[in-house]
Design a protein around this motif. Structure first.
Motif, short mmCIF file in Angstrom:
data_model
loop_
_atom_site.label_atom_id
_atom_site.label_comp_id
_atom_site.label_asym_id
_atom_site.label_seq_id
_atom_site.Cartn_x
_atom_site.Cartn_y
_atom_site.Cartn_z
N CYS A 52 0.83 -1.20 0.00
CA CYS A 52 0.00 0.00 0.00
C CYS A 52 0.87 1.26 0.00
CB CYS A 52 -0.89 0.02 1.25
SG CYS A 52 -2.03 1.40 1.25
N GLU A 72 -0.48 4.30 0.54
CA GLU A 72 -1.14 5.35 1.32
C GLU A 72 -0.31 5.61 2.58
OE1 GLU A 72 -3.24 5.85 -1.58
OE2 GLU A 72 -4.01 6.95 0.16
N CYS A 126 -1.87 6.44 5.84
CA CYS A 126 -2.79 6.67 6.95
C CYS A 126 -1.95 6.67 8.23
CB CYS A 126 -3.85 5.57 6.98
SG CYS A 126 -4.77 5.49 5.42
N TYR A 133 -2.19 6.09 11.25
CA TYR A 133 -2.29 5.08 12.32
C TYR A 133 -1.83 3.70 11.83
CZ TYR A 133 -6.35 4.14 9.43
OH TYR A 133 -7.15 3.89 8.34
N CYS A 134 -1.53 3.58 10.54
CA CYS A 134 -1.43 2.25 9.95
C CYS A 134 0.00 1.77 9.72
CB CYS A 134 -2.17 2.21 8.62
SG CYS A 134 -2.22 0.55 7.91
N VAL A 152 0.68 -0.99 7.92
CA VAL A 152 0.73 -1.82 6.71
C VAL A 152 1.79 -1.38 5.70
CG1 VAL A 152 -0.57 -2.60 4.70
CG2 VAL A 152 -1.60 -2.73 6.98
N PRO A 153 1.85 -0.10 5.32
CA PRO A 153 2.86 0.29 4.32
C PRO A 153 4.29 -0.03 4.78
CG PRO A 153 1.23 2.01 4.58
CD PRO A 153 0.99 1.02 5.68
N GLN A 175 -4.86 -4.61 -0.14
CA GLN A 175 -5.04 -3.73 1.02
C GLN A 175 -5.86 -2.52 0.61
OE1 GLN A 175 -2.40 -6.13 3.31
NE2 GLN A 175 -3.83 -4.62 3.97
N ASN A 176 -5.52 -1.99 -0.59
CA ASN A 176 -6.23 -0.85 -1.18
C ASN A 176 -6.49 -1.23 -2.63
OD1 ASN A 176 -7.12 1.50 -2.29
ND2 ASN A 176 -5.17 2.60 -2.05
N HIS A 188 -11.15 1.67 -0.93
CA HIS A 188 -10.73 2.91 -0.27
C HIS A 188 -11.62 4.05 -0.75
CE1 HIS A 188 -8.51 6.19 1.37
NE2 HIS A 188 -7.50 5.44 1.75
N ARG A 236 -6.69 10.24 5.66
CA ARG A 236 -7.48 9.31 4.85
C ARG A 236 -7.81 9.87 3.48
NH1 ARG A 236 -7.90 4.19 5.01
NH2 ARG A 236 -10.15 4.07 4.68
S1 SF4 Z 1 -5.32 1.83 6.41
FE1 SF4 Z 1 -5.40 0.74 4.47
S2 SF4 Z 1 -5.10 2.33 2.94
FE2 SF4 Z 1 -4.38 3.18 4.87
S3 SF4 Z 1 -2.20 2.75 4.92
FE3 SF4 Z 1 -3.26 1.08 5.97
S4 SF4 Z 1 -3.57 -0.52 4.41
FE4 SF4 Z 1 -3.11 1.41 3.36
#
Ligand code: SF4
Length: 454
Positions: free
Chosen positions: A157, A159, A161, A163-164, A166-167, A201-202, A247, A286
């Motif tokens: 991903c 993005e 965000c 709080y995330c 994942v990236p 994820q997106n 998303h 977001r």
């Molecule tokens: S919340 Fe979803 S869109 Fe945002 S950074 Fe995390 S995985 Fe990516």
């Protein structure tokens, strides 16, 4: 069992992406001649595919590992692997913390499990968390179902965000080629699968990193997720197509039109909104407002009035006031979701929001979570009532473990449904698995239904 053949046990934490990764890793271990065992105490290879979306998810792996570390003292040839997002997040630190581990591998290295195990077999302790291009894998995943299958379309991903994690743990976006995706789906149809879920994820970012003209679009024409839906829709044998996760920033009217037009695309949309307050959405980075989110829902309901809507929401984001939380409650109540996955904000290492002041207290977070869950359950119950007495098409996926006279499946709107087979109940599973049957809904609970076979 040849001398080299071993028993393996995989424990998977977290999201569908992780579950799909575990299926691929199991497929690679099968390909190496190893065999799965349900009993971890019998396993020679123990693999934990981990999740770090929230702190409690991360802590779980350490409690699981404890028992295996004791086993390793008795059995030095036991192979211990930590894969997934905690492996990527912690990397070297995890090996320092748990020196008994043989392999620590990030999500981008799933398809290389055989090479990595080769290095372990030569006596190395292996760390594979460097950024890697995810090659197409030739091995066949060991899938959890024979009826419905996950198909990755984009990894990672781009993005941010706030709080995330994942990236940071799954890396930059990597779209698979439309041809490879179609080939996998054709192979699944050939094996008798009836339903596929396209994963990302997106998922709306699909194709952004692919060269123009991937499926013959004009010069400069980059393929989009909507193009991909049209490109794979006519695979014979596949009856249902689902996808996640969307998303709101990129969810387009063209995609909504395509979903309404394409008969195999199921009327269920998973679109996380996270908060109902624009200032919080801004702080989360977001990239949309609650007004835009509401417009998307309105557009979907204009073309598919009965569509099911699910989402994710976070309470207690740093700085969130009672009034801002009230906006989240208002949005949930106004839209009336079929399901909302709710969570209290959990500071993740390395993410911007984790450093911010004005963190909300745990007591406040759990109070807000309780109030939100109460509303979500209420709405889900109200939404389920619309099925009562209705004729619903159910794709049967398995026997109801609690009620053997029933099969289990889902509506096109993704509601789990237990089907009373009545007089035909004596037929064996093979007769029912993958069948699409017509039912009348006789019972509606918040998150599941009961139907009578017609
Ligand atoms: S919340 Fe979803 S869109 Fe945002 S950074 Fe995390 S995985 Fe990516």
């Amino acid at each position: 069992m040849t001398a080299a053949a071993k028993k393996y046990h995989i424990v998977t934490f977290g999201c569908q992406m992780n579950k799909a990764d575990s299926e691929r890793m199991a497929g690679i271990l099968d390909h190496l001649g190893h065999q799965p065992t349900e009993d971890v105490e019998q396993a020679d290879i123990v693999l934990y595919n981990t999740c770090s979306i929230r702190d409690n998810a991360e802590q779980k792996v350490y409690s699981y590992l404890g028992r295996q570390l004791r086993r390793k003292q008795e059995r030095p040839d036991l192979t211990l692997i930590v894969a997934g997002c905690v492996a990527q997040q912690e990397g070297e630190a995890l090996l320092r913390r748990v020196p008994e581990l043989d392999l620590v591998m990030g999500p981008q290295h799933v398809n290389r499990l055989d090479d990595l195990l080769e290095q372990v077999a030569q006596g190395s302790q292996v760390l594979a968390v460097d950024t890697a291009y995810i090659e197409e894998d030739i091995t066949k995943p060991r899938r959890h179902s024979t009826v419905t299958a996950w198909v990755n379309v984009i990894y990672g991903c781009n993005e941010n965000c706030t709080y995330c994690i994942v990236p940071y743990v799954r890396g930059r976006e990597q779209s698979r080629s439309p041809q490879h995706i179609r080939q996998e789906i054709e192979h699944l149809a050939h094996q008798g699968y009836r339903e596929i879920t396209l994963l990302g994820q997106n998922i709306d970012a699909y194709g952004r990193d692919l060269p123009p003209g991937s499926i013959g679009q004009g010069i400069g024409g980059k393929i989009t997720f909507t193009d991909l839906l049209y490109f794979i829709h006519d695979v014979p044998g596949i009856e249902r197509i689902r996808f996640a996760t969307s998303h709101p920033r990129y969810f387009s009217p063209r995609l909504i039109q395509a979903c309404a037009e394409l008969p195999k695309v199921c009327e269920h949309f998973h679109i996380p909104f996270q908060s109902g307050d624009n200032d919080i959405l801004k702080a989360m980075a977001r990239g949309y407002t609650h007004q835009r989110y509401r417009r998307i829902i309105d557009q979907i309901r204009q073309l598919m009035p009965d569509a099911a809507l699910s989402a994710d929401a976070i309470v207690g984001f740093p700085g969130e006031t009672e009034a801002q939380f009230a906006q989240t409650l208002q949005l949930v109540d106004d839209i009336g979701f079929d399901i909302v996955n709710t969570a209290a904000y959990s500071p993740r290492p390395g993410t911007p929001a984790a450093q911010w002041e004005h963190q909300v207290s745990d007591a406040e977070k759990s109070d807000r979570l309780q109030r939100l869950n109460h509303l979500v359950n209420q709405n889900a119950m109200e939404r389920s009532q619309r099925y009562l007495g209705r004729r619903e098409e159910i794709l049967l996926e398995g026997r109801n473990p609690k009620q053997p006279a029933q099969m289990m499946g889902r509506t096109r709107t993704n509601r789990i449904t237990f089907v009373d087979l009545g007089a035909q109940g004596s037929q064996d599973d093979a007769h029912w698995m993958g069948e699409t049957v017509q039912t009348t809904i006789t019972e509606a609970r918040a998150f599941s239904l009961t139907g009578q076979l017609l």
